[in-house]
Design a protein around this motif. Structure first.
Motif, short mmCIF file in Angstrom:
data_model
loop_
_atom_site.label_atom_id
_atom_site.label_comp_id
_atom_site.label_asym_id
_atom_site.label_seq_id
_atom_site.Cartn_x
_atom_site.Cartn_y
_atom_site.Cartn_z
N VAL A 1 70.49 100.38 57.53
CA VAL A 1 70.89 99.07 57.00
C VAL A 1 70.03 98.70 55.80
N ARG A 2 68.73 98.93 55.92
CA ARG A 2 67.84 98.61 54.80
C ARG A 2 68.16 99.47 53.58
N ALA A 3 68.46 100.76 53.82
CA ALA A 3 68.81 101.63 52.70
C ALA A 3 70.12 101.19 52.05
N ALA A 4 71.09 100.78 52.90
CA ALA A 4 72.37 100.32 52.37
C ALA A 4 72.20 99.05 51.55
N ARG A 5 71.35 98.15 52.05
CA ARG A 5 71.11 96.91 51.30
C ARG A 5 70.42 97.21 49.98
N ALA A 6 69.48 98.15 50.01
CA ALA A 6 68.80 98.51 48.77
C ALA A 6 69.78 99.13 47.78
N SER A 7 70.68 99.99 48.30
CA SER A 7 71.68 100.61 47.42
C SER A 7 72.64 99.57 46.86
N ALA A 8 73.04 98.62 47.73
CA ALA A 8 73.94 97.57 47.27
C ALA A 8 73.27 96.71 46.21
N ARG A 9 71.98 96.45 46.41
CA ARG A 9 71.26 95.66 45.41
C ARG A 9 71.17 96.41 44.09
N LEU A 10 70.88 97.72 44.18
CA LEU A 10 70.81 98.52 42.95
C LEU A 10 72.15 98.53 42.24
N ALA A 11 73.24 98.57 43.02
CA ALA A 11 74.57 98.60 42.42
C ALA A 11 74.93 97.27 41.77
N ALA A 12 74.25 96.19 42.16
CA ALA A 12 74.59 94.86 41.64
C ALA A 12 73.61 94.36 40.58
N ILE A 13 72.48 95.05 40.41
CA ILE A 13 71.41 94.54 39.56
C ILE A 13 71.25 95.39 38.31
#
Length: 500
Positions: A322-334
């Motif tokens: 979950v933490r990795a997915a959130r980090a990936s999602a953040r990278l995809a949005a930032i």
């Protein structure tokens, strides 16, 4: 000098209530734990309950510091008082004891032994630290009532598999609801200790970046005592269990040839350490110590923890994913240069804000910003200077808007800001604050810093209801109006019904 103790009227009343509590216990084992805990608490002395079987006497339950003594020097830290209690009782033939008698325990001081009536299944001895024989008549009468209550209780051994299943199911449900890593780690540590009635536990997790194990959570003692530890794979007990990926059950660590120095925080020499094995290998090591009844851990304790270990490993794996997915999602949005949202995320938020503005009939304003003469600056000073300018703009935007406003790098040297619930008037003030903030800032980080003067042109569009694309297009038109009028200024787009 041994202190002589007497039962007081308050004690007698507490013991009477205790008989009712024992009779209401769900099973024999639970009643034994309740009995010892209540007696020890009422009399304010350590207490232990021993069960005699064909294989000898063993401590069934204990409460309080068994190493304390009544009037004598405390027992040495390494003294195995539970074993000494068992040896002292064993030295007297089963069934030959007086109802209440004193008992000298090697290394453990003077105790009082209260014989509970044979239930047909067990011989029971309640041991109280100190000299209580002057209250023998009251203790004997109370012992008869407790014995009668214990005889009526079922033995819980046949329900151990069912209890284990219930414990495992409850543990899995509890972990499935936790998303915070710290809370997850603490729940795992607490649950492992509770499952085998251990006083202490610790969770060590492997840090792949540093190739070390660190203590993530403790139960029963302050985590600050061990948070500084860095354990190499293969070093010590935890490191060895991690490297071997095999559990370790030790009945008495002092009996090992290379036994480590006993730590003061541990009351007994028995412990269990077992690996938590995830999808990609060992995630960490869970350890429990100091069974509440002062006995050594058994194979059934290890089996109980093995069931929990697989669930804990799944929860840790899920949490990492979950933490990795959130980090990936953040990278995809930032946007990586400015730390603002990127264009894709802006359009997602734009659709949401337009729909909300339409539903609530609330104003929505868009600002479009463009850096003045950015291409010339890039060509003259290089891309590092250009990136420094973009970072300055990102910092000013974050400082100039509200928490729920949306700032994004739209592309190249162009930025966009969404201001929900803001009309032309207040939005123009915000835009002017942004323009002044950028003009007064200087990028840092290179020899060119003092040579760079940054200004922006800003366009504003604000309407009650429109499409997101139309709103941005009108803000962009206002931006180019500001450019034509001389740059470093703010221009406001006219509403659609007044636009020429």
């Amino acid at each position: 000098m041994v202190m002589i103790s007497l039962l007081l009227p308050d004690h007698v009343e507490q013991f009477r209530v205790l008989v009712d509590a024992v009779a209401a216990a769900p099973d024999f084992d639970s009643a034994c734990r309740l009995l010892v805990e209540r007696v020890s608490t009422s009399l304010k002395v350590p207490a232990a309950l021993l069960v005699g079987r064909a294989g000898g006497w063993r401590v069934q339950a204990a409460h309080g510091d068994l190493r304390a003594t009544n009037g004598d020097a405390p027992a040495p830290e390494h003294a195995d008082v539970p074993a000494a209690l068992e040896a002292a009782v064993t030295s007297r033939p089963v069934g030959s004891d007086e109802p209440v008698s004193d008992l000298m325990v090697t290394g453990g001081g003077r105790w009082t032994q209260v014989a509970l009536q044979d239930s047909g299944r067990h011989h029971l001895r309640l041991l109280l630290l100190g000299e209580w024989t002057l209250s023998a008549p009251m203790l004997q009468e109370w012992a008869l009532r407790v014995s009668a209550a214990l005889r009526r209780l079922p033995v819980a051994t046949s329900s151990v598999p069912n209890r284990r299943l219930v414990t495992t199911h409850t543990f899995a449900r509890r972990l499935s609801r936790i998303t915070d890593p710290g809370q997850l780690h603490q729940t795992i540590a607490d649950s492992f200790a509770r499952a085998v009635r251990a006083e202490k536990s610790s969770l060590a997790l492997f840090d792949r970046a540093n190739n070390l194990l660190t203590i993530a959570a403790t139960s029963g003692y302050a985590g600050v005592l061990v948070r500084h530890l860095r354990i190499r794979p293969g070093a010590g007990i935890i490191g060895a269990v991690y490297r071997s990926a095999r559990p370790l059950l030790i009945a008495n660590v002092r009996a090992l040839a290379d036994a480590p120095t006993p730590r003061l925080r541990y009351r007994t020499p028995s412990f269990i350490s077992l690996p938590l094995v995830g999808a990609d290998g060992v995630l960490g090591v869970m350890s429990v110590a100091d069974r509440r009844d002062a006995q050594a851990f058994e194979r059934r304790d290890l089996n109980q923890l093995r069931g929990l270990a697989s669930i804990a490993a799944l929860a840790l794996d899920r949490n990492d994913a979950v933490r990795a997915a959130r980090a990936s999602a953040r990278l995809a949005a930032i946007d990586p240069v400015t730390g603002l949202f990127n264009r894709r995320q802006l359009h997602l938020r734009l659709d949401e804000e337009v729909e909300r503005a339409r539903r609530q009939q609330a104003p929505l304003t868009a600002l479009m910003l463009d850096v003045d003469n950015f291409k010339q600056l890039n060509d003259r000073l290089g891309h590092q200077a250009g990136d420094a300018v973009l970072r300055v703009i990102g910092d000013v935007l974050r400082r100039s808007v509200r928490l729920f406003d949306v700032c994004a790098r739209y592309g190249g040297d162009e930025f966009a800001v969404l201001l929900p619930d803001n009309g032309d008037g207040s939005s123009a003030q915000i835009a002017e604050r942004i323009r002044e903030g950028i003009e007064g800032s200087r990028p840092r980080g290179g020899p060119w810093s003092d040579d760079v003067r940054v200004t922006v042109s800003i366009g504003i569009a604000s309407v009650l209801a429109t499409t997101g694309e139309e709103l941005l297009a009108r803000a962009d038109q206002a931006l180019y109006l500001a450019k034509r009028e001389g740059r470093n200024r703010v221009a406001v787009s006219a509403p659609p019904d007044r636009a020429s």
